[in-house]
Design a protein around this motif. Structure first.
Motif, PDB file in Angstrom:
ATOM      1  N   ALA A 183      24.980   0.297 -47.002  1.00  0.00           N
ATOM      2  CA  ALA A 183      26.040   0.013 -47.642  1.00  0.00           C
ATOM      3  C   ALA A 183      26.396   1.123 -48.712  1.00  0.00           C
ATOM      4  O   ALA A 183      25.410   1.637 -49.250  1.00  0.00           O
ATOM      5  N   VAL A 235      25.517  -2.818 -43.536  1.00  0.00           N
ATOM      6  CA  VAL A 235      26.529  -3.138 -43.098  1.00  0.00           C
ATOM      7  C   VAL A 235      26.528  -3.668 -41.700  1.00  0.00           C
ATOM      8  O   VAL A 235      25.663  -3.056 -41.195  1.00  0.00           O
ATOM      9  N   GLU A 236      27.550  -3.948 -41.102  1.00  0.00           N
ATOM     10  CA  GLU A 236      27.751  -4.172 -39.598  1.00  0.00           C
ATOM     11  C   GLU A 236      28.487  -3.490 -38.942  1.00  0.00           C
ATOM     12  O   GLU A 236      29.633  -2.976 -39.524  1.00  0.00           O
ATOM     13  N   ARG A 276      25.338  -9.026 -52.744  1.00  0.00           N
ATOM     14  CA  ARG A 276      25.551  -8.124 -51.824  1.00  0.00           C
ATOM     15  C   ARG A 276      24.832  -7.811 -50.702  1.00  0.00           C
ATOM     16  O   ARG A 276      23.692  -7.924 -50.767  1.00  0.00           O
ATOM     17  N   GLU A 277      25.609  -7.432 -49.288  1.00  0.00           N
ATOM     18  CA  GLU A 277      24.854  -6.955 -48.323  1.00  0.00           C
ATOM     19  C   GLU A 277      24.504  -5.670 -48.835  1.00  0.00           C
ATOM     20  O   GLU A 277      25.370  -4.650 -49.102  1.00  0.00           O
ATOM     21  N   ARG A 329      33.591  -1.288 -39.375  1.00  0.00           N
ATOM     22  CA  ARG A 329      32.542  -1.461 -40.304  1.00  0.00           C
ATOM     23  C   ARG A 329      32.712  -2.679 -41.077  1.00  0.00           C
ATOM     24  O   ARG A 329      33.969  -2.855 -41.874  1.00  0.00           O
ATOM     25  N   THR A 330      31.980  -3.445 -41.444  1.00  0.00           N
ATOM     26  CA  THR A 330      32.046  -4.690 -42.207  1.00  0.00           C
ATOM     27  C   THR A 330      31.072  -4.716 -43.245  1.00  0.00           C
ATOM     28  O   THR A 330      29.784  -4.426 -43.182  1.00  0.00           O
ATOM     29  N   TRP A 331      31.241  -5.301 -44.486  1.00  0.00           N
ATOM     30  CA  TRP A 331      30.636  -5.493 -45.535  1.00  0.00           C
ATOM     31  C   TRP A 331      30.905  -6.464 -46.522  1.00  0.00           C
ATOM     32  O   TRP A 331      32.208  -6.903 -46.590  1.00  0.00           O
ATOM     33  N   ARG A 332      30.003  -7.311 -46.857  1.00  0.00           N
ATOM     34  CA  ARG A 332      30.491  -8.622 -47.942  1.00  0.00           C
ATOM     35  C   ARG A 332      29.425  -8.156 -49.375  1.00  0.00           C
ATOM     36  O   ARG A 332      28.532  -7.859 -49.368  1.00  0.00           O
TER      37      ARG A 332
END
Length: 103
Positions: free
Chosen positions: A75, A92-93, A88-89, A4-7
């Protein structure tokens, strides 16, 4: 396993304070969720902003939902995020891991 990714981005002058905040809120939140297999909280300076890139590993979709709720693509934010984040995103991916050191 699921990645899981987030920026999110802060002003450069707020980066250290946000890092401290993440270590008190987000990191323990990830790490204490059953099924979490690790988390990497990274940052890089980019001019007058700092990018935070969070990568977490989960044993299953059920574990992701235990952390993120019934809409795991959304997110997760903490109460004071608005004080730090300038962008912010909101989504999430997720990636399914098919090979790695322990596969």
């Amino acid at each position: 396993m699921i990645v899981r990714t987030w920026r999110g981005w802060t002003r450069a002058q707020d980066a250290s304070a946000y890092e401290d905040y993440l270590m008190r809120t987000g990191f323990p939140g990830y790490a204490s969720t059953p099924g979490n297999r690790g988390a990497y909280f990274t940052r890089r300076d980019d001019g007058d902003r700092t990018e935070f890139f969070l990568i977490s590993l989960w044993e299953s979709w059920e574990a992701v939902r235990a952390f993120a709720g019934d809409a795991p693509e959304t997110a997760v934010f903490y109460p004071e995020d608005d004080a730090y984040l300038v962008d912010r995103e909101l989504m999430v991916e997720h990636y399914e891991v098919f090979a790695g050191p322990h596969s």
